[in-house]
Motif scaffolding. Sequence first.
Motif, PDB file in Angstrom:
ATOM      1  N   ILE A 186      64.505  59.788   8.391  1.00 53.75           N
ATOM      2  CA  ILE A 186      63.266  59.017   8.262  1.00 53.75           C
ATOM      3  C   ILE A 186      62.112  59.906   7.806  1.00 53.75           C
ATOM      4  CG2 ILE A 186      63.941  57.343  10.035  1.00 53.75           C
ATOM      5  CD1 ILE A 186      62.079  58.822  11.987  1.00 53.75           C
ATOM      6  N   ASN A 187      61.047  59.256   7.380  1.00 53.75           N
ATOM      7  CA  ASN A 187      59.808  59.939   7.044  1.00 53.75           C
ATOM      8  C   ASN A 187      59.058  60.245   8.350  1.00 53.75           C
ATOM      9  OD1 ASN A 187      57.569  60.940   5.682  1.00 53.75           O
ATOM     10  ND2 ASN A 187      57.460  59.223   4.262  1.00 53.75           N
ATOM     11  N   HIS A 188      58.056  61.106   8.266  1.00 51.97           N
ATOM     12  CA  HIS A 188      57.299  61.445   9.474  1.00 51.97           C
ATOM     13  C   HIS A 188      56.465  60.297   9.993  1.00 51.97           C
ATOM     14  CE1 HIS A 188      53.444  61.870   7.267  1.00 51.97           C
ATOM     15  NE2 HIS A 188      54.197  62.317   6.295  1.00 51.97           N
ATOM     16  N   ASP A 189      56.300  59.250   9.183  1.00 48.67           N
ATOM     17  CA  ASP A 189      55.586  58.070   9.659  1.00 48.67           C
ATOM     18  C   ASP A 189      56.531  57.039  10.281  1.00 48.67           C
ATOM     19  OD1 ASP A 189      56.878  56.952   7.481  1.00 48.67           O
ATOM     20  OD2 ASP A 189      55.057  56.496   6.364  1.00 48.67           O
ATOM     21  N   GLY A 190      57.819  57.382  10.352  1.00 49.97           N
ATOM     22  CA  GLY A 190      58.797  56.501  10.969  1.00 49.97           C
ATOM     23  C   GLY A 190      59.522  55.575  10.015  1.00 49.97           C
ATOM     24  N   SER A 191      59.141  55.592   8.725  1.00 51.78           N
ATOM     25  CA  SER A 191      59.792  54.719   7.746  1.00 51.78           C
ATOM     26  C   SER A 191      61.111  55.334   7.269  1.00 51.78           C
ATOM     27  CB  SER A 191      58.865  54.472   6.554  1.00 51.78           C
ATOM     28  OG  SER A 191      58.535  55.684   5.923  1.00 51.78           O
ATOM     29  N   PRO A 192      62.090  54.502   6.870  1.00 49.95           N
ATOM     30  CA  PRO A 192      63.387  55.010   6.434  1.00 49.95           C
ATOM     31  C   PRO A 192      63.265  55.857   5.157  1.00 49.95           C
ATOM     32  CG  PRO A 192      63.493  52.652   6.891  1.00 49.95           C
ATOM     33  CD  PRO A 192      62.053  53.018   6.875  1.00 49.95           C
ATOM     34  N   MET A 193      64.105  56.888   5.064  1.00 50.24           N
ATOM     35  CA  MET A 193      64.213  57.676   3.857  1.00 50.24           C
ATOM     36  C   MET A 193      65.478  57.281   3.111  1.00 50.24           C
ATOM     37  SD  MET A 193      61.712  59.846   3.316  1.00 50.24           S
ATOM     38  CE  MET A 193      62.461  61.012   2.165  1.00 50.24           C
ATOM     39  N   PRO A 194      65.465  57.334   1.781  1.00 45.83           N
ATOM     40  CA  PRO A 194      66.675  57.012   1.018  1.00 45.83           C
ATOM     41  C   PRO A 194      67.765  58.038   1.260  1.00 45.83           C
ATOM     42  CG  PRO A 194      64.976  57.878  -0.437  1.00 45.83           C
ATOM     43  CD  PRO A 194      64.327  57.690   0.893  1.00 45.83           C
ATOM     44  N   ASN A 196      48.845  67.309   4.813  1.00 46.09           N
ATOM     45  CA  ASN A 196      48.278  68.172   5.852  1.00 46.09           C
ATOM     46  C   ASN A 196      49.294  68.310   6.984  1.00 46.09           C
ATOM     47  OD1 ASN A 196      46.882  69.036   8.229  1.00 46.09           O
ATOM     48  ND2 ASN A 196      44.949  68.479   7.267  1.00 46.09           N
ATOM     49  N   PRO A 197      49.677  69.545   7.359  1.00 46.16           N
ATOM     50  CA  PRO A 197      50.672  69.713   8.419  1.00 46.16           C
ATOM     51  C   PRO A 197      50.257  69.118   9.759  1.00 46.16           C
ATOM     52  CG  PRO A 197      49.683  71.833   7.816  1.00 46.16           C
ATOM     53  CD  PRO A 197      49.260  70.840   6.785  1.00 46.16           C
ATOM     54  N   ILE A 198      48.956  69.066  10.029  1.00 50.97           N
ATOM     55  CA  ILE A 198      48.496  68.476  11.296  1.00 50.97           C
ATOM     56  C   ILE A 198      48.811  66.985  11.327  1.00 50.97           C
ATOM     57  CG2 ILE A 198      46.463  67.874  12.671  1.00 50.97           C
ATOM     58  CD1 ILE A 198      47.243  70.762  13.011  1.00 50.97           C
ATOM     59  N   GLU A 199      48.601  66.299  10.211  1.00 44.36           N
ATOM     60  CA  GLU A 199      48.905  64.868  10.153  1.00 44.36           C
ATOM     61  C   GLU A 199      50.395  64.621  10.313  1.00 44.36           C
ATOM     62  OE1 GLU A 199      46.627  62.451  10.267  1.00 44.36           O
ATOM     63  OE2 GLU A 199      45.288  64.178  10.494  1.00 44.36           O
ATOM     64  N   THR A 200      51.208  65.467   9.690  1.00 47.93           N
ATOM     65  CA  THR A 200      52.656  65.354   9.865  1.00 47.93           C
ATOM     66  C   THR A 200      53.039  65.583  11.318  1.00 47.93           C
ATOM     67  OG1 THR A 200      53.207  65.988   7.596  1.00 47.93           O
ATOM     68  CG2 THR A 200      54.881  66.394   9.266  1.00 47.93           C
ATOM     69  N   ALA A 201      52.441  66.599  11.944  1.00 45.29           N
ATOM     70  CA  ALA A 201      52.737  66.906  13.344  1.00 45.29           C
ATOM     71  C   ALA A 201      52.383  65.725  14.246  1.00 45.29           C
ATOM     72  CB  ALA A 201      51.981  68.159  13.774  1.00 45.29           C
ATOM     73  N   LYS A 202      51.277  65.062  13.953  1.00 47.43           N
ATOM     74  CA  LYS A 202      50.882  63.897  14.745  1.00 47.43           C
ATOM     75  C   LYS A 202      51.933  62.794  14.626  1.00 47.43           C
ATOM     76  CE  LYS A 202      45.862  64.636  14.490  1.00 47.43           C
ATOM     77  NZ  LYS A 202      44.580  64.143  13.916  1.00 47.43           N
ATOM     78  N   GLY A 203      52.442  62.588  13.424  1.00 41.53           N
ATOM     79  CA  GLY A 203      53.468  61.580  13.223  1.00 41.53           C
ATOM     80  C   GLY A 203      54.736  61.900  13.988  1.00 41.53           C
ATOM     81  N   ILE A 204      55.115  63.169  14.004  1.00 37.59           N
ATOM     82  CA  ILE A 204      56.333  63.585  14.716  1.00 37.59           C
ATOM     83  C   ILE A 204      56.157  63.407  16.225  1.00 37.59           C
ATOM     84  CG2 ILE A 204      57.738  65.606  15.293  1.00 37.59           C
ATOM     85  CD1 ILE A 204      57.346  66.470  12.328  1.00 37.59           C
ATOM     86  N   LYS A 210      57.339  57.939  21.407  1.00 33.43           N
ATOM     87  CA  LYS A 210      57.774  56.546  21.197  1.00 33.43           C
ATOM     88  C   LYS A 210      56.594  55.592  21.033  1.00 33.43           C
ATOM     89  CE  LYS A 210      62.226  57.396  23.295  1.00 33.43           C
ATOM     90  NZ  LYS A 210      63.256  57.040  24.283  1.00 33.43           N
ATOM     91  N   ARG A 211      55.592  56.080  20.311  1.00 33.22           N
ATOM     92  CA  ARG A 211      54.473  55.224  19.942  1.00 33.22           C
ATOM     93  C   ARG A 211      54.803  54.381  18.723  1.00 33.22           C
ATOM     94  NH1 ARG A 211      48.841  58.624  20.644  1.00 33.22           N
ATOM     95  NH2 ARG A 211      49.370  59.770  22.552  1.00 33.22           N
ATOM     96  N   LYS A 212      55.887  54.738  18.025  1.00 35.11           N
ATOM     97  CA  LYS A 212      56.284  54.016  16.824  1.00 35.11           C
ATOM     98  C   LYS A 212      57.642  53.362  17.036  1.00 35.11           C
ATOM     99  CE  LYS A 212      53.928  57.054  13.523  1.00 35.11           C
ATOM    100  NZ  LYS A 212      54.107  58.003  12.407  1.00 35.11           N
ATOM    101  N   ILE A 213      57.795  52.183  16.489  1.00 30.50           N
ATOM    102  CA  ILE A 213      59.097  51.517  16.469  1.00 30.50           C
ATOM    103  C   ILE A 213      59.757  51.851  15.135  1.00 30.50           C
ATOM    104  CG2 ILE A 213      60.302  49.306  16.476  1.00 30.50           C
ATOM    105  CD1 ILE A 213      58.034  48.191  18.192  1.00 30.50           C
ATOM    106  N   VAL A 214      60.885  52.538  15.191  1.00 25.11           N
ATOM    107  CA  VAL A 214      61.585  52.947  13.977  1.00 25.11           C
ATOM    108  C   VAL A 214      62.647  51.905  13.645  1.00 25.11           C
ATOM    109  CG1 VAL A 214      63.034  54.716  12.924  1.00 25.11           C
ATOM    110  CG2 VAL A 214      61.183  55.376  14.465  1.00 25.11           C
TER     111      VAL A 214
END
Length: 231
Positions: A222-230, A197-205, A211-215
């Motif tokens: 990275i992924n939109h949830d802040g996790s590393p991408m290969p 869902n684009p809204i969920e992705t937008a929330k992650g971005i 800076k609610r997430k520690i990357v």
Amino acid sequence: MRILITGANRGLGLALSQVGAERGHHILAGVRDAEQGRGKLSELEFSKSISIVSLDVTKEDSVLQAANFVKEHFGSIDAIINNAGILLERDKTIEDLNLEEVQLSFDVNLFGPMRVVKHFLPLLLMGDSSSIINISSEAGSFENAYGGDYAYASSKTALNMFSEQLSNYVKEKNIQVYAVHPGWIQTDMGGVNAPGNPIETAKGIFDLIEKRKIVESKYCFINHDGSPMPI
């Protein structure tokens, strides 16, 4: 915060505009055609927090004029989301590729963000803690190469390198830079069968921008949830 979003009137760009306005940010919605782009944006609940900015990422004069307009009317910005992108020559073999379409893919997906950063970076530097988000794709990962979508995948790989170079250039200026995989989402590009869902992705971005997430990633891809991408 004042946040510039390119390709803001459709797909993920529209979702980003919606989420950003809902969270109390002032969205500077970059669109190629101001009149045409105003439609869906004006229908959003918090549309009064959205200002339309005429901006064609493939034309440097347009980007420069947009930067001058924003500087004159708003002074500075706090974040850039380079969202405008295209997917051309899908499923074409290398033998059948139209190289003009490949060039256009690079013009939008790579050179577009470069033009935007070139002219808007001075406005970003006025802030205390700023962000540049370049919308990338897992298609740009070497590890995930699948022998197709040559134009799109190659342009996103190049965008990842630009993001990494830029991150190192501005790291002493308190600007975070990420190349973000948005996931396979339901947009004109992703199609109706996409699970995301684009809204969920937008929330992650926006969580990244706020800076609610520690990357915890060695690289800025990275992924939109802040996790590393290969890579």
